[in-house]
Design an enzyme around this catalytic site. Structure first.
Site, mmCIF file in Angstrom:
data_model
loop_
_atom_site.group_PDB
_atom_site.id
_atom_site.type_symbol
_atom_site.label_atom_id
_atom_site.label_comp_id
_atom_site.label_asym_id
_atom_site.label_seq_id
_atom_site.Cartn_x
_atom_site.Cartn_y
_atom_site.Cartn_z
ATOM 1 N N TYR A 209 37.222 48.563 21.732
ATOM 2 C CA TYR A 209 36.680 47.287 21.272
ATOM 3 C C TYR A 209 37.388 46.933 19.967
ATOM 4 O O TYR A 209 37.280 47.666 18.978
ATOM 5 C CB TYR A 209 35.167 47.378 21.071
ATOM 6 N N HIS A 241 39.135 42.887 29.252
ATOM 7 C CA HIS A 241 37.955 42.868 30.116
ATOM 8 C C HIS A 241 36.926 41.837 29.686
ATOM 9 O O HIS A 241 36.336 41.164 30.519
ATOM 10 C CB HIS A 241 37.305 44.252 30.159
ATOM 11 N N HIS A 395 21.868 40.304 26.874
ATOM 12 C CA HIS A 395 22.668 41.306 26.162
ATOM 13 C C HIS A 395 21.885 42.595 25.957
ATOM 14 O O HIS A 395 20.771 42.598 25.422
ATOM 15 C CB HIS A 395 23.099 40.746 24.804
#
Length: 616
Positions: A209, A241, A395
């Site tokens: 990330y 991604h 989320h």
């Protein structure tokens, strides 16, 4: 991913062909959506759909068999599979399924219908279709399970995990087949600006990330951003991604813009922690996001975003070395203002250590409340006629398995705003609602998250890292009001009493605070005490039931550091008189003929051919 077909099913493969004119017609028709499934760009998927049927075309760099499937979790077990190819110039396709033990069976109902197939010296192409709902328990519905209506629009689609195989290669990807993104309707002369990484060295590991803070395009007067789309470096379509965009503190020092860093890393810049609210999300397979024609994201005024953090998830399962990436986002903006400014409300569980999940749980449920008290005060003052929600992003982190955003008016439950029964942390993006939803003062929302911690030995805490957890729904809505967060957090005292804590040390001078009694927890922090408790599945279940009934601390905040007066008050969870139930599903007969497809003949294959095809 794909395993050996049992010998008793492998002696016969049914071949489907079509009349020549139909194949020619189908071959000439276009596909609305496409993506690349494998890391090397050799497995290409195209598809289109209507209210009843979905049609796929797969083009793979191979002359052998092709495997394609839909899985509940990305694994072979309990998956819905088709296997096909071209033999001696004749295409074939067969419908299979795998049981919970990964044993493959030929499906009695052959619901996938071959439309055409061909191969050349390097590639094989197969096209096939099926109903979205087949009413076959061995097939996986390509809808929101339990919420599809044939004669009405569907609500937000759950995540679909596609599995694929060819030759000695196999893999999986999370997608939304029925909602891959909103189409662009943008003039070629429309102004845009890019938020783009420059030559980021992608680490030699499976998952990275990468974060960097950017300054939003400076404009002399108010403008509206009306579309955001991925800007993926050519050849990196399967490496990048997902991309998330967070709004940051507007008072940041511009020196923070110079360099990126790995997200969620102990050495990442402190400024990253000021970037909390998601304003945009894109994931692989998505085609960008276009705001409704009457709504735009405002830039250029004193209350608009100044700095944003862009988080890019690099997926590198092949451990490619020496990869340098310059992907990002392109934002289209215009001085021709739309009728409404878009806003974002963060709802769910207030991110805190007080949100905790016991270890070893197959299922644990958290609920975050956007309370009627908060919506009554904020919307009652700012927009008494209510606001309209037009998109939702759900989320959670790595323990998350399913999320839904429930909507209540009074004590009656309305249809959910959104839900995803097969949530995937690595695939998160805003999804447009099929119909906008009015949110009124006095309504309330519950974001409900299901987790599994069965493989964890210690407590999971609410927090920012991927091993921590969140339970949030981000609502895109209009017109914009001064409400940034509408959340709740269960009181800590009841959670401590569950494990036998009697007294904490006062005054509180450390965080996490310390326990005073009983003796077995003395001088431990409350997080250490929770970890020391001997959790079991039954105790975890009892803890979960207790937490869902605890009084809640209300979070009701404005932009920046300001708060509505209701923030910090304690309220009880609302009583629900009636819980909405999924409508009954009308099943279409799986045996009904598919328009234009004619079964001409069947042919037998030897066991050795099937064994070769399915021996992975």
């Amino acid at each position: 991913m794909f395993t050996m077909l049992p010998a008793k099913y492998s002696s016969v493969i049914v071949f489907f062909t079509t009349f020549w004119f139909y194949a020619t017609l189908t071959h000439g028709s276009g596909f609305s959506h496409s993506t690349i499934l494998d890391p090397h760009g050799k497995y290409n998927l195209k598809w289109r759909f209507d209210r009843r049927t979905i049609t796929f075309e797969i083009e793979v760099e191979t002359r052998g068999y092709i495997g394609f499937g839909l899985s509940p979790n990305g694994a072979m077990a309990s998956s819905d599979i088709v296997i096909g190819g071209v033999t001696d110039g004749t295409p074939y396709l067969q419908d299979y399924f795998a049981d919970a033990n990964r044993k493959v069976h030929r499906d009695v109902q052959q619901n996938y219908r071959l439309q055409y197939g061909r191969e050349n010296s390097t590639h094989t192409v197969l096209a096939f279709s099926r109903h979205l709902l087949t009413c076959d328990t061995s097939d996986k519905d390509i809808t929101v399970r339990g919420w599809w209506k044939f004669h009405a629009r569907c609500v937000i689609e759950s995540t679909v995990r596609v599995i694929w195989a060819y030759h000695m290669n196999r893999g999986r990807k999370s997608m939304r087949l029925l909602d891959p993104g909103s189409k662009a309707n943008i003039s070629s002369e429309m102004d845009f600006f890019n938020l783009q990484n420059i030559n980021v060295p992608v680490p030699f590991k499976d998952t990275t990330y990468w974060c960097q803070i950017f300054k939003i395009q400076e404009v002399q007067k108010k403008h509206h951003i009306i579309r955001i789309e991925p800007l993926i470096q050519r050849g990196h379509e399967n490496l990048v991604h997902h991309i998330l965009l967070y709004q940051c503190d507007s008072t940041l020092n511009e020196s923070e813009l110079k360099a990126g860093h790995e997200c969620y890393h102990p050495n990442m810049p402190d400024s990253f922690l000021t970037c909390e609210t998601i304003v945009f999300a894109w994931a692989i397979g998505g085609e960008g996001f276009t705001y409704p024609p009457h709504v735009g994201l405002s830039i250029g005024t004193s209350i608009d975003p100044v700095y944003v953090l862009m988080e890019v998830h690099y997926d590198n399962p092949a451990f490619q070395q020496g990869v340098v990436d310059s992907s990002g986002l392109r934002l289209f903006y215009t001085p021709e203002l739309r009728q409404y400014d878009a806003g974002v409300i963060e709802t769910g569980v207030w991110v805190s250590l007080y949100h905790m999940l016991p270890p070893g749980m197959q299922e644990y449920i958290s609920e975050g409340h956007c309370t009627r008290e908060c919506l009554q005060e904020s919307l009652g003052q700012e927009m008494p006629s209510g606001v309209r929600v037009f998109a939702v992003l759900m989320h959670a982190h790595l323990a998350g398995r399913a999320i839904r955003t429930r909507h209540f008016r009074g004590q009656e439950e309305l249809q959910p705003l959104s839900h995803d029964e097969e949530f995937d942390f690595n695939f998160q993006e805003f999804q447009l609602l099929k119909d906008e939803r009015l949110l009124l003062p006095g309504d309330n929302l519950i974001t409900e998250c299901k987790y599994t911690t069965k493989d964890r030995q210690n407590m999971t805490w609410g927090g920012l890292t991927t091993r921590d957890e969140m339970c949030l729904s981000y609502l895109l809505y209009y017109p914009r009001v001064n409400l940034a967060r509408c959340e709740s957090l269960p009181e800590i005292i009841g959670q401590l009493k569950f494990i036998g804590v009697k007294e904490i040390q006062v005054p509180v001078t450390t965080w996490p605070f310390m326990i005073k009694s009983p003796k077995k927890y003395s001088s431990l922090s409350f997080t250490e005490a929770m970890d020391k408790y001997r959790w079991s599945k039954n105790r975890g279940k009892s803890f979960n039931q207790m937490v869902l009934q605890l009084p809640m601390n209300v979070r009701c905040s404005k932009w920046g550091q300001d708060e509505w007066s209701i923030q910090g008050t304690i309220v009880s969870p609302p009583e629900v008189k009636s819980e909405v139930k999924p409508p009954s599903t009308m099943c279409r007969s799986a045996s009904e003929p598919h328009s234009g497809v004619v079964l001409l003949f069947t042919m037998c294959l030897t066991y050795s051919i099937v064994q070769t095809c399915l021996s992975l």
